[in-house]
Design a protein around this motif. Structure first.
Motif: not given
Ligand code: ADP
Length: 660
Positions: A620-622, A596-599, A610-612
């Motif tokens: 929490m992952g990133l 889906v990509g990111i802006c 906690f941004f998801t």
């Molecule tokens: P989670 O996966 O629990 O939402 P993350 O911190 O890993 O937590 O990711 C935060 C947010 O970043 C995701 O909810 C998603 O919106 C965005 N994101 C992460 N990886 C990608 C990706 N490869 N492409 C698009 N959006 C992403």
């Protein structure tokens, strides 16, 4: 002849003698000398000859007409050697004009006596100073005659010369040492000054020094003290020694020190004799010394909270505290550092090392220990010291500075606690991820287990044959071992991810880390129909890092990529992992997807905790991934792809030993 005798050489004796001589001389040309008269003159001639006064008689042109034996002998001549010769022979060339003028004066003023002092030269060339009393008189024939009586004043002249010389030496010494002398009477308030004192006060030499004028010269702030000191000394007949400033004519300041000795004169009045020195140069040097001391004090004060000194037994002898700090513990005097520190018993090695340095009398730097401030609160102190030695090399103790480093240490402790909490959080999220991966992991283990069972079955079959096919059975057993190892490898990796929380930095092959992580998510990718493309640069230099944490980051990025491509149905779901060495001594590792990509605007928010955007996401992952990479001295960034999807890029520094 001593001056006392000179006083008795009065007018009457001279007149009498001149009278006698006149009689004798005047009588001679006219008639033969009268025998009676000669008899009468004889005793007086004896007096004339042997009187210890030099008598000369000269005519108008200066020819010696007569001289008494004493006079001739004083000059080293006999009377006969001088009579008939010019009197100029007994004078120095350069004095002869003066002699001529004196004779001329006498001749002009007949019967009047004149006195002068002059040098004469003896036959042997030595000098004879005389005081001459001369008078011209007229003989019966009208010819003038000059009668001179001389008194020897050589001794006095020599004393005068010696005095003049010693005065000159004294003046020179005073000038060189910038020390003048003075005297003053308390009763008459009369002052006498030496030349140098005039110079110091810048008063014109020869003017009369007066107290009011002198006071005017003194700096107005110092005047009351000067008056107090001198007034008391005068009342109590006491010596004094004081310093004060003078304000000179051009406004400049001069520092002087006056020392005076009190005495009483014959009438019991108090008088002082003393010296006054110009100490401006010394004061300037002192000021410069004070300035440079102040400069070092300023440096030390800005770099530390307090200074200390210890004696040869390492006990505190002095603690100086800057006025603006309050941390220096109270009551340190007499204690050693290890008496004060509560950690002395807890950290024996640190203190043994410190005491060994002190016993070796070597400087020490940045010793940090626990102490208490003056309110009893625990503080951390950092101290450095340097041994001090006497002029003869004896060890006198130490001198040094102390700083309260409690804030810095507390900050370090807080940072360590934060790191620990992050590691624990990373662990928790790893375990959570593993939970999410359970199906994949189970599959990873099930697959080889199923193969093991199949191969074991086959093996039994080969063995049950008649004759048993041993070769085929052996091959089956070999496959069993291979699959068993594969399954146990998966379990080992999962256990490693699940267990460890302690960070362990070691040199790592980044491509190996990538492969191991990919192995754990293989099934996850397969079940989501995601294909993986690995472009791993061969022969990459090693990096230093924690294997498990870096795997965690990769698994996270891969899982995010898989999730981002979940909705993609119109194109192949492809994930690319690339490793490469960047030109500037770092390693690059990227995970790209076509999801889906990111802006651009929301890029930074992705990394905040906690941004998801996912319904079951924790967000929490990133944020954990970024803190892990930053703890490795690297960077984690995200960017939209040119086409579809996003790329997450890790930059890591190389192992320094490898690069050097
Ligand atoms: P989670 O996966 O629990 O939402 P993350 O911190 O890993 O937590 O990711 C935060 C947010 O970043 C995701 O909810 C998603 O919106 C965005 N994101 C992460 N990886 C990608 C990706 N490869 N492409 C698009 N959006 C992403």
């Amino acid at each position: 002849m001593k001056s006392g005798r000179a006083a008795t050489f009065g007018k009457s004796a001279a007149q009498f003698l001149v009278g006698c001589v006149r009689q004798v001389v005047n009588a001679r040309p006219r008639t033969e000398p009268d025998a009676g008269l000669l008899e009468a003159v004889k005793p007086w001639q004896q007096v004339f000859e042997h009187n210890p006064v030099m008598y000369f008689m000269v005519d108008r042109v200066g020819t010696v007409i007569n001289v008494n034996s004493f006079g001739a002998a004083q000059l080293g001549y006999t009377a006969a050697e001088l009579i008939g010769r010019s009197v100029m022979g007994v004078f120095f060339e350069e004095d002869r004009d003066f002699v001529r003028s004196c004779v001329a004066l006498c001749l002009k003023t007949i019967d009047q006596s004149h006195t002068w002092e002059i040098r004469k030269v003896r036959k042997d060339g030595s000098v004879l100073w005389v005081r001459e009393n001369a008078k011209a008189m007229l003989r019966a024939d009208g010819e003038p005659l000059v009668l001179v009586a001389c008194e020897n004043i050589t001794e006095r002249k020599e004393a005068e010369n010696a005095l003049r010389q010693s005065e000159a030496y004294l003046a020179q010494a005073q000038e060189l040492s910038h020390t003048g002398s003075f005297g003053w009477s308390a009763a008459t308030r009369e002052i006498t000054w030496s030349k140098e004192t005039y110079r110091i006060f810048q008063f014109e030499e020869g003017t009369k020094p007066e107290i009011p004028r002198m006071l005017e010269r003194i700096h107005p702030e110092d005047r009351p003290a000067v008056l107090r000191t001198t007034g008391r000394a005068a009342r109590e007949c006491k010596d004094y020694d004081h310093e004060y400033r003078l304000v000179m004519g051009d406004g400049s300041i001069k520092y002087v020190r006056a020392v005076a000795r009190a005495a009483r004169d014959a009438s019991g009045q108090v008088e002082f004799v003393g010296s006054v020195s110009d100490i401006t140069a010394t004061k300037e040097a002192e000021r410069r010394l004070r300035d440079s001391e102040q400069r070092f004090r300023d440096y030390a004060e800005t770099a530390s909270d307090w200074f200390w000194e210890t004696g040869p037994d390492h006990r505190v002898t002095q603690v100086s505290e800057h006025s603006d700090t309050i941390t220096a513990p109270a009551g340190l005097i007499g204690l050693t550092r290890w008496d004060i520190a509560p950690d002395a018993a807890l950290e024996p090695e640190k203190w043994q090392e410190h005491r060994a340095a002190l016993d070796a009398h070597v400087p020490f730097r940045d010793l940090v220990y626990r102490s208490r401030d003056r309110n009893g609160q625990p503080i951390y102190v950092r101290t450095s010291g340097k041994p001090i030695f006497g002029a003869d090399g004896t060890f006198l103790g130490y001198r040094g500075v102390c700083t309260d480093v409690t804030a810095a240490i507390r900050a370090n402790q807080a940072e360590a606690a934060l790191r620990k909490a992050q590691a624990e959080l990373a662990h928790v999220t790893r375990v959570t991820t593993l939970g999410e991966l359970t199906a994949s992991i189970a599959h990873e283990i099930n697959q080889p287990l199923a193969a093991v069972i199949a191969n074991a079955d086959a093996c039994l079959g080969w063995l049950q044959r008649s004759p048993p096919d041993i070769k085929a059975a052996r091959r089956s057993v070999e496959w069993i071992i291979e699959d068993g190892t594969r399954a146990s490898d998966v379990i080992r990796r999962v256990r490693a991810l699940a267990k460890r929380t302690e960070v362990e930095m070691a040199p790592l092959d980044l491509n190996g880390v990538v492969r191991e992580a990919v192995a754990l998510v293989q099934r996850e990718m397969a079940s989501h129909a995601v294909s993986i493309r690995m472009e791993l640069s061969s022969a990459l230099p090693k990096i230093v890092g924690d294997r498990i944490q870096l795997q965690q980051v990769l698994i996270n990025l891969i899982m995010n990529g898989i999730e981002a491509m979940e909705s993609v149905n119109d194109r192949p779901r492809e994930l690319a992992i690339r490793s490469a060495a960047s030109g500037d001594g770092a390693m690059l590792l990227s995970v790209s997807d076509c999801g889906v990509g990111i802006c651009e605007q929301s890029i930074d928010r992705l990394f905040t905790p906690f941004f998801t955007t996912k319904s079951s996401g924790m967000g929490m992952g990133l944020s954990i991934c970024r803190s892990i990479i930053e703890a490795h001295g690297g960077r984690l960034s995200a960017a939209p792809n040119q086409g579809r999807g996003a790329t997450f890029q890790i930059t890591l520094p190389l192992d320094r030993e490898e690069t050097s």
